[in-house]
Design an enzyme around this catalytic site. Sequence first.
Site, PDB file in Angstrom:
ATOM      1  N   HIS A  57     -49.613  61.912   1.641  1.00 41.33           N
ATOM      2  CA  HIS A  57     -50.081  63.295   1.602  1.00 41.33           C
ATOM      3  C   HIS A  57     -48.874  64.219   1.386  1.00 41.33           C
ATOM      4  O   HIS A  57     -47.729  63.836   1.651  1.00 41.33           O
ATOM      5  CB  HIS A  57     -50.766  63.647   2.913  1.00 41.33           C
ATOM      6  CG  HIS A  57     -52.184  63.166   3.034  1.00 41.33           C
ATOM      7  ND1 HIS A  57     -53.024  63.574   4.039  1.00 41.33           N
ATOM      8  CD2 HIS A  57     -52.907  62.318   2.258  1.00 41.33           C
ATOM      9  CE1 HIS A  57     -54.210  62.992   3.894  1.00 41.33           C
ATOM     10  NE2 HIS A  57     -54.160  62.212   2.821  1.00 41.33           N
TER      11      HIS A  57
ATOM     12  N   CYS B  74     -51.210  64.270   9.264  1.00 35.97           N
ATOM     13  CA  CYS B  74     -50.141  65.228   8.956  1.00 35.97           C
ATOM     14  C   CYS B  74     -49.889  66.175  10.124  1.00 35.97           C
ATOM     15  O   CYS B  74     -48.733  66.502  10.435  1.00 35.97           O
ATOM     16  CB  CYS B  74     -50.486  65.987   7.683  1.00 35.97           C
ATOM     17  SG  CYS B  74     -50.553  64.890   6.240  1.00 35.97           S
TER      18      CYS B  74
ATOM     19  N   CYS C 123     -54.525  67.397   7.836  1.00 37.51           N
ATOM     20  CA  CYS C 123     -55.415  66.375   8.418  1.00 37.51           C
ATOM     21  C   CYS C 123     -54.777  65.856   9.720  1.00 37.51           C
ATOM     22  O   CYS C 123     -53.640  66.214  10.037  1.00 37.51           O
ATOM     23  CB  CYS C 123     -55.597  65.236   7.404  1.00 37.51           C
ATOM     24  SG  CYS C 123     -54.205  64.093   7.329  1.00 37.51           S
TER      25      CYS C 123
ATOM     26  N   GLU D 149     -47.730  66.801   3.008  1.00 34.98           N
ATOM     27  CA  GLU D 149     -46.897  67.111   4.173  1.00 34.98           C
ATOM     28  C   GLU D 149     -45.965  65.952   4.504  1.00 34.98           C
ATOM     29  O   GLU D 149     -44.804  66.162   4.889  1.00 34.98           O
ATOM     30  CB  GLU D 149     -47.766  67.400   5.403  1.00 34.98           C
ATOM     31  CG  GLU D 149     -48.709  68.584   5.263  1.00 34.98           C
ATOM     32  CD  GLU D 149     -50.098  68.160   4.797  1.00 34.98           C
ATOM     33  OE1 GLU D 149     -50.204  67.342   3.853  1.00 34.98           O
ATOM     34  OE2 GLU D 149     -51.085  68.651   5.381  1.00 34.98           O
TER      35      GLU D 149
END
Lengths: 158, 158
Positions: free
Chosen positions: B54, B87, B84, B56
């Site tokens: 992801h 993260c 999410c 992040e």
Amino acid sequence: MPTEQEHFMAQALALAEEAAAAGEVPVGCVIVRDGEIVGRGRNRREEKQATASHAEMEAIAQANAALGTWRLEDCELYVTLEPCPMCAGAILNARIRRVWYGARDEAFGACGGVTNLFMEGFPNRPALVGGILGEDCRRVLADFFAGLRNKEKIDPQI
Amino acid sequence: MPTEQEHFMAQALALAEEAAAAGEVPVGCVIVRDGEIVGRGRNRREEKQATASHAEMEAIAQANAALGTWRLEDCELYVTLEPCPMCAGAILNARIRRVWYGARDEAFGACGGVTNLFMEGFPNRPALVGGILGEDCRRVLADFFAGLRNKEKIDPQI
């Protein structure tokens, strides 16, 4: 005769002991599909100076590479310590279907210790069982932290 | 004249657009320390087939490498979509002190959308502000998913 769960947790525990020997907080993890280990990981946060290098993240990355996909829905994960929020979130994102952990974590646990991310209304809810070789998993952590405290007594600079 | 927050979110948005162009769900992230960007990331989950890729996580890994430490307590994080659980958990683990996000995520958000990991009793609680360039951040996601639906209409094999 160990159960299947104890057999795989013993593998995770061996990785936790490897972490302790390297000076890392001792947590180990294996990921299993169809009775075979497809990913292994242990804490390497200090070695790599990487926020994400927890045992579960290392094992998930290895399983991703072994299976060629970010989706691990046929997999089960064994970890010596209850997953933190980052790792519990990665387990959700990977669609891992079942998690077996050893020791509970009342300070950082996100599978019941502090909160339970598997019960929060996210789209998938892995099955969850704690306490597999729980006493052994707790002891490897307790021994590690006792060792650190003794070191501090000998050399207060550490 | 954009605010400092809009300035950095625009950088994250440019990374989200780069993700969209590469066929990834468009999310972008930058990490800032003392007014300078020390980590950039965008979603690369399909490209790498890695659960953890992801925006992040990619930005945190880059900041870890740039600063030589897993601790990012002097840093602020800008991300186009609400983090999410994975993260948000990594943000907690990194001790990042402040999070600015664009669009809210009612399906997977762990900073208010579904749950709020920053309010759960973990040892640190990053400050949190949503809605920075919120409309632009929502639009890049909406356009991406509308494009996917159109593709399906043209070629139902996709």
